[in-house]
Scaffold this motif. Structure first.
Motif, PDB file in Angstrom:
ATOM      1  N   GLY A 168      24.872  29.283   6.462  1.00 29.73           N
ATOM      2  CA  GLY A 168      24.989  28.154   5.554  1.00 29.73           C
ATOM      3  C   GLY A 168      24.652  26.803   6.148  1.00 29.73           C
ATOM      4  N   GLN A 169      24.343  26.736   7.418  1.00 29.28           N
ATOM      5  CA  GLN A 169      24.035  25.445   8.036  1.00 29.28           C
ATOM      6  C   GLN A 169      22.637  24.995   7.638  1.00 29.28           C
ATOM      7  N   VAL A 170      22.527  23.731   7.257  1.00 30.27           N
ATOM      8  CA  VAL A 170      21.229  23.158   6.914  1.00 30.27           C
ATOM      9  C   VAL A 170      20.784  22.262   8.062  1.00 30.27           C
ATOM     10  N   SER A 171      19.632  22.562   8.620  1.00 29.74           N
ATOM     11  CA  SER A 171      19.127  21.777   9.738  1.00 29.74           C
ATOM     12  C   SER A 171      17.620  21.635   9.624  1.00 29.74           C
ATOM     13  N   THR A 172      17.071  20.686  10.348  1.00 32.52           N
ATOM     14  CA  THR A 172      15.634  20.445  10.312  1.00 32.52           C
ATOM     15  C   THR A 172      14.921  21.419  11.231  1.00 32.52           C
ATOM     16  N   PRO A 173      13.946  22.173  10.740  1.00 29.63           N
ATOM     17  CA  PRO A 173      13.189  23.085  11.598  1.00 29.63           C
ATOM     18  C   PRO A 173      12.533  22.342  12.760  1.00 29.63           C
ATOM     19  N   GLY A 174      12.498  22.985  13.917  1.00 34.09           N
ATOM     20  CA  GLY A 174      11.935  22.360  15.099  1.00 34.09           C
ATOM     21  C   GLY A 174      10.497  21.929  14.937  1.00 34.09           C
ATOM     22  N   SER A 175       9.728  22.630  14.085  1.00 30.63           N
ATOM     23  CA  SER A 175       8.310  22.316  13.911  1.00 30.63           C
ATOM     24  C   SER A 175       8.071  20.963  13.258  1.00 30.63           C
ATOM     25  N   VAL A 176       9.095  20.424  12.575  1.00 33.05           N
ATOM     26  CA  VAL A 176       8.923  19.151  11.867  1.00 33.05           C
ATOM     27  C   VAL A 176      10.030  18.152  12.201  1.00 33.05           C
ATOM     28  N   VAL A 177      10.833  18.451  13.214  1.00 26.34           N
ATOM     29  CA  VAL A 177      12.064  17.681  13.451  1.00 26.34           C
ATOM     30  C   VAL A 177      11.799  16.206  13.723  1.00 26.34           C
ATOM     31  N   ASN A 178      10.708  15.878  14.377  1.00 23.84           N
ATOM     32  CA  ASN A 178      10.429  14.472  14.689  1.00 23.84           C
ATOM     33  C   ASN A 178       9.758  13.748  13.526  1.00 23.84           C
ATOM     34  N   LEU A 179       8.712  14.351  12.987  1.00 22.97           N
ATOM     35  CA  LEU A 179       7.975  13.667  11.929  1.00 22.97           C
ATOM     36  C   LEU A 179       8.822  13.498  10.670  1.00 22.97           C
ATOM     37  N   TYR A 180       9.760  14.419  10.437  1.00 25.04           N
ATOM     38  CA  TYR A 180      10.581  14.359   9.225  1.00 25.04           C
ATOM     39  C   TYR A 180      11.391  13.068   9.159  1.00 25.04           C
ATOM     40  N   SER A 181      11.796  12.565  10.298  1.00 23.18           N
ATOM     41  CA  SER A 181      12.550  11.311  10.343  1.00 23.18           C
ATOM     42  C   SER A 181      11.645  10.104  10.527  1.00 23.18           C
ATOM     43  N   PHE A 182      10.355  10.290  10.305  1.00 20.72           N
ATOM     44  CA  PHE A 182       9.358   9.231  10.515  1.00 20.72           C
ATOM     45  C   PHE A 182       9.455   8.688  11.937  1.00 20.72           C
ATOM     46  N   ASP A 183       9.626   9.601  12.860  1.00 12.44           N
ATOM     47  CA  ASP A 183       9.795   9.201  14.257  1.00 12.44           C
ATOM     48  C   ASP A 183       9.149  10.238  15.176  1.00 12.44           C
TER      49      ASP A 183
END
Length: 499
Positions: free
Chosen positions: A99-114
């Motif tokens: 049930g944990q929602v987390s950002t996949p490693g493949s997009v973890v940086n770009l998703y936060s515009f960083d």
């Protein structure tokens, strides 16, 4: 063959140049197996590309490289994730983090515009595109000398290679350059445009302006259109290869991005009237997308996934978007922001299936609704171009050309098919076509670029877990950093602002 003695001397006398040469050689050989023979052997480029069969093998390698590149997780989700059409599914019930929602490693940086220049989520995408461009350039450089190919075959080979070169450069421009209208004369930084292979010697080029970048892209496409012989020279489904129709579709998209409204209108109009392809109808619209294999009938270009000798697909976009059961599903689902845009009667809403899943909320398990799309179930290839986009390009261009009647007609053709309420003529047509593109072309890689082209702000609401869920236009974060490794190899390559 390579002169390894010269390489050893170069390594000692000029280590930076050696590193660039080595990277270039690896680039030449990556993303395609057309230079590889049996284990332990290798053939020269001259030998491989000296025959029609060798060039066709090279072209197959080029297409495989394109398909693999656009199907990567970071790129295939990029425009919809950044724009707010996607959110993340919770970890599956068999995992230790149920049930944990987390950002996949493949997009973890770009998703936060960083995103990070040192470890960019799209670093491999950047390099792979230039590898594809190099492969296209090699094919172009050898095609005319083929003694066992007819003039018609040579023309078709060159047309497809030119289109591939233009397409790869356009994708790079979308990711790494601010939209064409960012400056009044498009004098801001574009990309490096490569029109020669590395066999012509190492080059350390600077980035072109966006204006020049688009000029080169358009020239390549126009040259290709003048060469197409309408001859299928590779085995496999015709919709998986560049041809005159889908090359025009690329040109219409480029003109739209350039805000060249007259040419965008005329090119899209030509495709709609003369391609021989027709829109899907209402009766089988949903069923067409739900087919487990094969593209929808209005496809202009789909980069089909590779299959083994038994016809089985090794992987597809369903790995990211699909749903099989409560313990087997992709990482990405439609955001409520997107789903709420559809009217209850809109048949496109049927493409989103609700699957309640256990989700950790403030360390407590709750059952929340997640909408997986039927657009990307089964074994879908990458939808590069289809006819509906051309109607919406013509509509957007018509608005800018003060032809509101045509714009309303085109938008209503798409809305009527979807069983959505038609426009009456008193609406904000620019906003109407923007929203229609968001609904009709969702998960096909458009939203974030549409937002930038229209100079809108990003506002992600449902399911956003980024450090930053919004982005105000203009911002340097609308584009990604050039990977640091490439900057280090080429001192003339200027980094994007803020990276």
């Amino acid at each position: 063959m390579l002169n390894f003695k010269k390489m050893r001397n170069l390594k000692h006398n000029n280590p930076l140049k050696f590193a660039f040469l080595l990277a270039a050689i690896l680039l030449l050989q990556s993303c395609s197996d057309f230079l590889e023979q049996e284990p332990g052997t290798q053939t020269s480029i001259n030998e491989q590309l000296g025959t029609k069969q060798g060039v066709l093998e090279a072209m197959n390698g080029m297409y495989r490289a394109i398909e693999a590149n656009v199907r990567t997780e970071a790129f295939s989700t990029y425009a919809d994730l950044q724009g707010g059409n996607l959110k993340f599914a919770p970890a599956v019930s068999t995992s230790t983090t149920i049930g944990q929602v987390s950002t996949p490693g493949s997009v973890v940086n770009l998703y936060s515009f960083d995103d990070l220049a040192d470890k960019s989520n799209l670093a491999a995408f950047y390099s792979a595109n230039y590898s594809i461009i190099n492969q296209a350039n090699l094919i172009l450089e050898f095609a005319d000398a083929l003694k066992d190919a007819s003039d018609t075959e040579k023309s078709q080979i060159k047309a497809e290679a030119l289109t591939a070169r233009a397409y790869a450069h356009f994708l790079l421009s979308e990711i790494y350059s601010q939209n064409y209208g960012f400056t009044a004369d498009a004098s801001h930084l574009g990309i490096i445009y490569n029109s020669k292979s590395i066999t012509n010697g190492l080059q350390y080029p600077a980035r072109e302006t966006v204006a020049n970048t688009y000029t080169f892209i358009i020239n390549d496409i126009k040259d290709a259109l003048n060469l197409y012989a309408d001859t299928l020279i590779l085995n496999g489904p015709a919709h998986s290869y560049f041809n005159k129709n889908n090359t025009k579709a690329l040109l219409a998209r480029v003109y739209l991005a350039k805000k060249d409204w007259k040419n965008a209108y005329d090119t899209a109009d030509d495709i709609i009237k003369n391609s021989g392809v027709v829109l899907m109808n209402s009766g089988d619209y949903v069923a067409q997308w739900q087919k487990p294999d094969g593209p929808v009938s209005e496809i202009l270009l789909e980069f089909s996934i590779p299959r083994n000798d038994e016809g089985a697909a090794s992987t597809s976009l369903a790995a990211f978007f699909g749903y099989t059961s409560d313990t087997q599903y992709g990482k990405y689902t439609a955001s409520q922001d997107l789903v709420n845009l559809y009217e209850p009667s809109d048949i496109r809403k049927q493409l989103f299936k609700n699957h309640p899943l256990p989700t950790l909320v403030n360390f407590q398990k709750e059952i929340l609704n997640y909408y997986f799309t039927d657009k990307l179930q089964g074994n879908p290839g990458y939808v590069a171009f289809r006819l509906s986009e051309q109607y919406l390009i013509r509509a957007e261009a018509a608005i800018e050309l003060n032809n509101s009647a045509q714009a309303i007609e085109d938008i209503n053709i798409i809305r009527t098919r979807a069983n959505a309420a038609v426009l009456q003529g008193n609406e904000d047509l620019k906003e109407a076509v923007f929203l229609e593109r968001r609904k009709e072309l969702c998960f096909e890689g458009h939203l974030f670029f549409d937002i930038a082209r229209n100079k809108k702000d990003v506002s992600r609401n449902d399911g956003c877990i980024a450090l930053s869920c919004s982005l105000t236009y203009p911002s340097p974060k609308f584009i990604l950093p050039i990977p640091r490794s490439n900057i280090n190899l080429n001192t003339n390559l200027k980094q994007n602002e803020s990276y």
